[in-house]
Write a protein that holds these residues in place. Structure first.
Motif, PDB file in Angstrom:
ATOM      1  N   ARG A 261      22.609  25.306  56.301  1.00  0.00           N
ATOM      2  CA  ARG A 261      23.928  24.955  56.883  1.00  0.00           C
ATOM      3  C   ARG A 261      24.046  25.274  58.362  1.00  0.00           C
ATOM      4  O   ARG A 261      24.298  24.377  58.948  1.00  0.00           O
ATOM      5  CB  ARG A 261      25.059  25.337  56.033  1.00  0.00           C
ATOM      6  N   TYR A 262      23.725  26.415  58.558  1.00  0.00           N
ATOM      7  CA  TYR A 262      23.899  26.895  60.011  1.00  0.00           C
ATOM      8  C   TYR A 262      22.981  26.162  60.764  1.00  0.00           C
ATOM      9  O   TYR A 262      23.348  25.803  61.968  1.00  0.00           O
ATOM     10  CB  TYR A 262      23.438  28.496  60.029  1.00  0.00           C
ATOM     11  N   LEU A 263      21.581  25.904  60.438  1.00  0.00           N
ATOM     12  CA  LEU A 263      20.801  25.236  61.387  1.00  0.00           C
ATOM     13  C   LEU A 263      21.187  23.551  61.651  1.00  0.00           C
ATOM     14  O   LEU A 263      21.005  23.048  62.462  1.00  0.00           O
ATOM     15  CB  LEU A 263      19.171  25.275  60.774  1.00  0.00           C
ATOM     16  N   VAL A 264      21.592  23.022  60.381  1.00  0.00           N
ATOM     17  CA  VAL A 264      21.942  21.658  60.055  1.00  0.00           C
ATOM     18  C   VAL A 264      23.108  21.414  61.148  1.00  0.00           C
ATOM     19  O   VAL A 264      23.087  20.618  61.889  1.00  0.00           O
ATOM     20  CB  VAL A 264      22.248  21.274  58.784  1.00  0.00           C
ATOM     21  N   ILE A 265      24.226  22.271  61.139  1.00  0.00           N
ATOM     22  CA  ILE A 265      25.378  22.254  62.219  1.00  0.00           C
ATOM     23  C   ILE A 265      25.037  22.257  63.306  1.00  0.00           C
ATOM     24  O   ILE A 265      25.501  21.509  64.383  1.00  0.00           O
ATOM     25  CB  ILE A 265      26.287  23.243  61.685  1.00  0.00           C
ATOM     26  N   ALA A 266      24.041  23.282  63.821  1.00  0.00           N
ATOM     27  CA  ALA A 266      23.530  23.499  65.031  1.00  0.00           C
ATOM     28  C   ALA A 266      23.004  22.163  65.783  1.00  0.00           C
ATOM     29  O   ALA A 266      23.240  21.496  66.742  1.00  0.00           O
ATOM     30  CB  ALA A 266      22.674  24.540  65.123  1.00  0.00           C
ATOM     31  N   GLY A 267      21.878  21.724  64.935  1.00  0.00           N
ATOM     32  CA  GLY A 267      21.139  20.447  65.484  1.00  0.00           C
ATOM     33  C   GLY A 267      22.055  19.223  65.542  1.00  0.00           C
ATOM     34  O   GLY A 267      21.786  18.591  66.599  1.00  0.00           O
ATOM     35  N   VAL A 268      22.785  18.934  64.491  1.00  0.00           N
ATOM     36  CA  VAL A 268      23.578  17.602  64.623  1.00  0.00           C
ATOM     37  C   VAL A 268      24.652  17.859  65.233  1.00  0.00           C
ATOM     38  O   VAL A 268      24.989  16.850  66.107  1.00  0.00           O
ATOM     39  CB  VAL A 268      24.283  17.711  62.907  1.00  0.00           C
TER      40      VAL A 268
END
Length: 474
Positions: A261-268
């Motif tokens: 979740r952390y990486l998806v929120i960051a990239g998106v």
């Protein structure tokens, strides 16, 4: 077969990389061309007081892009990168010409042009998705960063080309001016088509189809060392195997698990902020912005887009020079802070000094474009390419791209509506606040990816997920 192989061997790696990235010219041209065409189109079709129609005509391409990129990605896995780039060039040519010959039927003409530009957007979206994919699959690992910068340079060069064409055609009768500006987009599409006809298919796609002999032959055009070719073929096979395994074990819900979740929120989030910061408001509407600030006719302000285009090209070259010298987060935060101040300060100055020189806002917009060009413009896609682990890369990258295009479409659509109902200094101040929020987001939610392996970045996401799980109140 031998004759074909001999003919193919004449293709130089420089030719492959040039035309492999030339699709960026199409993308950039269509982003920029409406900047000059719009003032003449407004006058010809009497749309000066039709802010919503103007917004839809301008942003229709980006609405099509939202679907074009996803569609092309699916079809290219079936038919190949090369064939889909050729198809995109054909679609681009057809709908560019249809844009230029729009019938003059009153308000109905506007709806015709909106639909045609949406369909044109399918080709633009396909090119924007296929070109980076093709380039990444053809380039050696050591050159992927520089060639990523080449794609960005091609995009902004396409924008500059469209601005120059607009300027050269501005003295034609109004109806002819905007029609030629839009129709001439077919020329770079034709050049792309003719160039790509000579390009080979990517080795990765050929291996997926089981044609290892042809994949090896293609690699001989762009790699010099036979041992390097053997190693790359083995690497492509291993990566493809890992991706098949990853895709079979993941779903959309996996993106929002505590591990990722952390990486998806960051990239998106970074992809979305890049567009909601308002850059396309400048690229689409700079002549109208200058007109509103100075009272001069927008059609006489077509030198300003060229200034912006030159800044963008220089900025893309600056990025290629500094890309590996500074952390991604540092560049994004510095760039976002200056961009935000460039939008907010004119509103403050205008409030304190109502008789402010109207060109002040244009000077600040140039500062914004300069910092955007070597920070958020290229780094967004560098970070998106680095931050997602293999298990979720396909779905997460697609989600980031979708949010980016949606933001681009909305900014193009609502900017004329906003400036019709409030001072444009206030509109830019709103975008400035979004820029500052983007800086805060990068500082608090985005990990550093420069110098880290994909495994190290994934571990950051895993560790963050563990912390959140053990402290749910946070």
């Amino acid at each position: 077969m031998n004759v074909m192989a001999k003919a193919e061997k004449k293709i130089s790696s420089a030719f492959i990389y040039f035309f492999g990235s030339f699709g960026g010219i199409l993308f950039g041209y269509d982003i920029g061309v409406m900047t000059g065409a719009l003032p003449f189109l407004q006058a010809d079709w009497h749309l000066e007081n039709a802010a919503s129609l103007v917004g839809w005509i301008t942003s229709a391409v980006m609405f099509g892009v939202i679907f074009g990129g996803a569609l092309a990605g699916q079809l290219s896995d079936k038919f190949g990168r090369r064939k889909m780039i050729l198809m995109s060039a054909i679609v681009f040519m057809v709908f560019s010409v249809l844009s230029g010959v729009s019938p003059d039927m009153g308000e109905t003409s506007a709806y015709y042009l909106i639909i045609v530009r949406m369909l044109l957007g399918l080709a633009v979206g396909a090119a924007s998705a296929l070109v980076p994919a093709y380039m990444s699959e053809m380039a050696p690992a050591s050159a992927r960063g520089r060639l990523s910068g080449l794609n960005q340079t091609m995009i902004v060069s396409g924008m500059l080309l469209s601005y120059v064409v607009d300027f050269l055609l501005k003295d034609l009768p109004g109806e002819w001016a905007w029609r030629l500006m839009l129709g001439l987009a077919a020329v770079p599409a034709l050049i792309l088509f003719l160039g790509v006809l000579r390009l080979p298919e990517s080795p990765r796609f050929l291996l997926r189809k089981g044609d290892e002999a042809q994949a090896r032959r293609v690699l001989t055009y762009i790699r010099k060392n036979p041992a390097e070719i053997d190693q790359e073929l083995a690497s492509i096979k291993e990566t493809a195997k890992e991706e098949r395994q990853a895709n079979s074990k993941t779903s959309w819900s996996t993106l929002f698990s505590s591990k990722y979740r952390y990486l998806v929120i960051a990239g998106v989030g970074v992809a979305a902020f890049q567009q909601f910061q308002g850059a396309n408001a400048i690229f689409y509407y700079i002549p109208l912005i200058v007109q509103k600030a100075t009272g001069q006719a927008a059609s006489s302000n077509l030198m300003w887009p060229i200034v912006q285009g030159v800044i963008l090209v220089i900025g893309s070259l600056v990025y290629m020079w500094i890309a590996d010298k500074f952390n991604r987060r540092t560049l994004l935060m510095v760039g976002g802070a200056v961009m935000g101040l460039s939008f907010i300060l004119p509103a403050i100055i205008n409030w304190m000094m109502p008789n402010m020189n109207p060109m002040t806002i244009v000077v600040f917009l140039c500062i914004y474009v300069a910092f955007y060009s070597f920070t958020w413009a290229p780094l967004t896609w560098v970070l998106v390419g680095e931050i997602f682990p293999l298990a979720i890369r396909g779905r997460a990258s697609g989600l980031a791209s979708s949010f980016n295009w949606i933001g681009s479409w909305l900014v193009g659509l609502i900017f004329p509506i906003m400036t019709a109902s409030m001072p444009q200094e206030a509109v830019f101040a709103i975008f400035g606040v979004i820029c500052i929020l983007g800086v805060i987001f990068v500082k608090t939610c985005v990990p550093e990816t420069r110098g880290h392996t994909l495994e190290e970045i994934e571990e950051q996401g895993t560790n963050r997920g563990r912390v959140k799980a053990s402290n749910p109140e946070n």
